[in-house]
Scaffold this active site. Structure first.
Site, PDB file in Angstrom:
ATOM      1  N   ARG A  37     -59.264 -25.246  41.311  1.00 49.92           N
ATOM      2  CA  ARG A  37     -59.207 -25.696  40.834  1.00 49.92           C
ATOM      3  C   ARG A  37     -59.573 -27.260  42.110  1.00 49.92           C
ATOM      4  O   ARG A  37     -59.992 -28.211  41.435  1.00 49.92           O
ATOM      5  CB  ARG A  37     -57.313 -26.130  41.086  1.00 49.92           C
ATOM      6  CG  ARG A  37     -57.029 -26.339  40.109  1.00 49.92           C
ATOM      7  CD  ARG A  37     -55.490 -26.099  40.254  1.00 49.92           C
ATOM      8  NE  ARG A  37     -54.925 -25.233  38.843  1.00 49.92           N
ATOM      9  CZ  ARG A  37     -53.776 -25.381  38.377  1.00 49.92           C
ATOM     10  NH1 ARG A  37     -52.351 -25.578  39.759  1.00 49.92           N
ATOM     11  NH2 ARG A  37     -53.078 -24.956  37.449  1.00 49.92           N
ATOM     12  N   LYS A 200     -43.269 -16.574  22.937  1.00 50.84           N
ATOM     13  CA  LYS A 200     -41.959 -16.794  21.890  1.00 50.84           C
ATOM     14  C   LYS A 200     -41.993 -18.268  20.648  1.00 50.84           C
ATOM     15  O   LYS A 200     -43.155 -18.913  21.583  1.00 50.84           O
ATOM     16  CB  LYS A 200     -41.004 -17.952  22.531  1.00 50.84           C
ATOM     17  CG  LYS A 200     -40.317 -16.762  23.674  1.00 50.84           C
ATOM     18  CD  LYS A 200     -38.757 -17.028  24.134  1.00 50.84           C
ATOM     19  CE  LYS A 200     -39.331 -18.123  25.231  1.00 50.84           C
ATOM     20  NZ  LYS A 200     -38.184 -18.622  26.001  1.00 50.84           N
ATOM     21  N   GLY A 353     -51.714 -20.500  29.760  1.00 54.30           N
ATOM     22  CA  GLY A 353     -52.057 -19.695  31.162  1.00 54.30           C
ATOM     23  C   GLY A 353     -52.525 -18.477  30.908  1.00 54.30           C
ATOM     24  O   GLY A 353     -52.976 -18.003  31.886  1.00 54.30           O
ATOM     25  N   GLY A 376     -50.031 -26.736  30.211  1.00 51.74           N
ATOM     26  CA  GLY A 376     -49.403 -28.274  29.427  1.00 51.74           C
ATOM     27  C   GLY A 376     -49.883 -28.855  28.476  1.00 51.74           C
ATOM     28  O   GLY A 376     -49.500 -29.349  27.484  1.00 51.74           O
TER      29      GLY A 376
HETATM   30  P1  ADP Z   1     -49.956 -19.196  26.752  1.00 47.73           P
HETATM   31  O1  ADP Z   1     -49.542 -18.815  28.277  1.00 47.73           O
HETATM   32  O2  ADP Z   1     -51.336 -18.336  27.017  1.00 47.73           O
HETATM   33  O3  ADP Z   1     -49.482 -20.162  26.533  1.00 47.73           O
HETATM   34  P2  ADP Z   1     -47.776 -17.655  26.443  1.00 47.73           P
HETATM   35  O4  ADP Z   1     -47.076 -18.098  27.766  1.00 47.73           O
HETATM   36  O5  ADP Z   1     -46.834 -18.174  25.493  1.00 47.73           O
HETATM   37  O6  ADP Z   1     -49.014 -17.462  26.191  1.00 47.73           O
HETATM   38  O7  ADP Z   1     -46.863 -15.555  26.263  1.00 47.73           O
HETATM   39  C1  ADP Z   1     -47.847 -14.382  27.223  1.00 47.73           C
HETATM   40  C2  ADP Z   1     -46.538 -13.925  27.098  1.00 47.73           C
HETATM   41  O8  ADP Z   1     -46.184 -13.233  25.850  1.00 47.73           O
HETATM   42  C3  ADP Z   1     -46.403 -12.585  27.938  1.00 47.73           C
HETATM   43  O9  ADP Z   1     -46.234 -12.539  29.019  1.00 47.73           O
HETATM   44  C4  ADP Z   1     -47.473 -11.558  26.687  1.00 47.73           C
HETATM   45  O10 ADP Z   1     -47.132 -10.036  27.765  1.00 47.73           O
HETATM   46  C5  ADP Z   1     -46.098 -11.987  26.232  1.00 47.73           C
HETATM   47  N1  ADP Z   1     -46.331 -10.923  25.115  1.00 47.73           N
HETATM   48  C6  ADP Z   1     -46.639 -11.249  23.632  1.00 47.73           C
HETATM   49  N2  ADP Z   1     -46.499 -10.302  23.297  1.00 47.73           N
HETATM   50  C7  ADP Z   1     -45.693 -10.027  23.177  1.00 47.73           C
HETATM   51  C8  ADP Z   1     -44.251  -8.814  22.292  1.00 47.73           C
HETATM   52  N3  ADP Z   1     -44.837  -8.197  21.383  1.00 47.73           N
HETATM   53  N4  ADP Z   1     -42.920  -8.751  22.883  1.00 47.73           N
HETATM   54  C9  ADP Z   1     -42.830  -9.786  23.778  1.00 47.73           C
HETATM   55  N5  ADP Z   1     -43.680 -10.191  24.531  1.00 47.73           N
HETATM   56  C10 ADP Z   1     -45.432 -10.289  24.452  1.00 47.73           C
HETATM   57 MG    MG Z   2     -47.524 -18.541  29.672  1.00 46.83          MG
END
Ligand code: ADP
Ligand code: MG
Length: 397
Positions: A37, A200, A353, A376
């Site tokens: 950063r 989620k 992230g 975010g």
């Molecule tokens: P980002 O940080 O890229 O926005 P998220 O924080 O929304 O992504 O989601 C990332 C998480 O989702 C990871 O830790 C991954 O393990 C989890 N994940 C992805 N697919 C599944 C699944 N089928 N069941 C449970 N967790 C999942």
């Molecule tokens: Mg995340």
């Protein structure tokens, strides 16, 4: 949203640039473990120094909860910045964020020199976006620069309030993030395809709703796909699902159908009999998930279908891993989608992230046109929200 003025629109000679950066680096025992950063802010700082400005930097670090926390002082950042900026005539820090001692240090500051103010979040007025703090900060500079895209979704004194009292422009990092993300959202080369995954659905409902009004195709993976599949009546076994979000998932499916957007869900999945890297695993169609098993990744047929859509796109935005990529046996879907995005000849953007971590872990980051630094903030832009830290900047003519 209107384009914003940038540091190129200002004559900096002899001026004091008051710059919000994101120096929220990880620290362990007072040592910086990752200076990405700090390095990301160097092009803006160098430009200002080269054009005759004295540079005053502001940042938060950690969550000190409105008081001075010794372990969250910016001193280690000041030391590292001095190493990274040998061309600066001086790189100094302050013990306070505003007030008489800071004003005195600013009086002494000369063109070509850099002054880093103490952690903005030590002051309870920062997160309250208190006007008195914004005015005290504004007194320190002639022009405000925001280069902290990752904090632009927060209306704090150093990200939003201060911009009301000075001419306010974007730095290079901010400019690049807005050009990539707003460019894609407002005027995408088509086909425009987005891939949304992650754990989620409830985290990203706003994103999906907004994207459905803009994209040609929306590809869903990760844990959130489970809730859509549940809404379609499939048995999901022990998969991560959000029953409370089923009505929303149904609404989104209807919105997709009536808007003519191609809305793709996995047709096959990698399942496991436990949430563990050494669980038994197999590939099944989504209609054949046995009780006691759970979805961990998208399957090969889904990968093929998604990859074809991605490589044929002119604009791609990807947010959220396709599976539990932290466990090697369930990283293949995410890897294959990362490779498809890397192969896409159009504008490609990865944000979030975990998605960015996945792309970096797979060594594909340099094949993506834009990697968004602000988790975010980039999600809020994808939701169609106005970021207060961006809205506060002056519009370009
Ligand atoms: P980002 O940080 O890229 O926005 P998220 O924080 O929304 O992504 O989601 C990332 C998480 O989702 C990871 O830790 C991954 O393990 C989890 N994940 C992805 N697919 C599944 C699944 N089928 N069941 C449970 N967790 C999942
Ligand atoms: Mg995340």
């Amino acid at each position: 949203m209107a384009r914003k003025k940038t540091i190129r629109d200002i004559d900096w000679n002899g001026k004091r640039a008051l710059v919000r950066v994101d120096f929220n680096v990880p620290l362990e025992n007072g040592q910086i473990t990752d200076d990405t950063r700090i390095r990301a802010s160097l092009p803006t700082i160098r430009y200002l120094l080269e054009h005759g400005a004295a540079v005053i930097l502001m940042s938060h670090l950690g969550r000190p909860k409105n008081k001075v926390v010794e372990s969250m002082r910016l001193a280690p950042v000041v030391a590292r910045l001095a190493e990274l900026l040998p061309e600066a005539k001086a790189v100094k820090g302050t013990q306070a964020t505003t007030g008489p001692s800071v004003e005195a240090a600013v009086q002494d500051l000369k063109p070509g020199e850099v002054l880093v103010l103490e952690n903005t979040r030590f002051d309870p007025r920062e997160e309250a976006n208190d006007e008195s703090m914004a005015r005290e900060l504004a007194k320190l500079g002639d022009v405000y620069v925001n280069d902290a895209f990752g904090s632009a979704h927060r209306a704090h004194a150093s990200t939003e309030g201060v911009a009301r009292f000075l001419p306010a422009v974007a730095g290079f990092l901010m400019e690049a993030e807005l050009a990539a993300l707003q460019g894609a959202l407002e005027n995408p080369a088509r086909p425009f395809v987005t891939i949304i995954g992650g754990a989620k659905i409830s985290d990203k409902i706003g994103v999906i709703k907004n994207l459905l009004t803009k994209v040609d195709a929306l590809l869903i993976g990760g844990g959130m796909a489970n809730t859509f599949l549940l809404a379609q009546g499939y048995e999901m076994g022990d998969s991560l699902v959000e029953p409370d979000s089923v009505p929303t998932a149904k609404e989104l499916l209807e919105q997709a159908a009536s808007s003519g957007v191609r809305f793709m869900l996995p047709t096959d999945v990698v399942i496991a009999d436990a949430f563990s890297a050494d669980a038994n695993r197999k590939v099944v169609p989504v209609s054949e998930i046995p009780a006691g098993w759970r979805v961990m990744d998208i399957g090969p047929e889904t990968v093929r279908a998604y990859s074809e859509v991605i490589t044929g796109a002119q604009t791609v935005i990807w947010n959220g891993p396709m599976g539990v990529f932290e466990m090697a046996p369930f990283a293949e879907g995410t890897r294959a989608i990362a490779e498809a995005v890397a192969k896409c000849p159009g504008m490609t953007i990865v944000g979030g992230g975990d998605s960015v971590a996945a792309v970096e872990q797979m060594g594909l980051a340099d094949k993506i046109r834009h990697i968004s630094t602000g988790g975010g903030a980039s999600l809020e832009l994808l939701e169609g929200r106005v970021l207060p830290g961006v809205a506060a900047l002056n519009d370009a003519e």
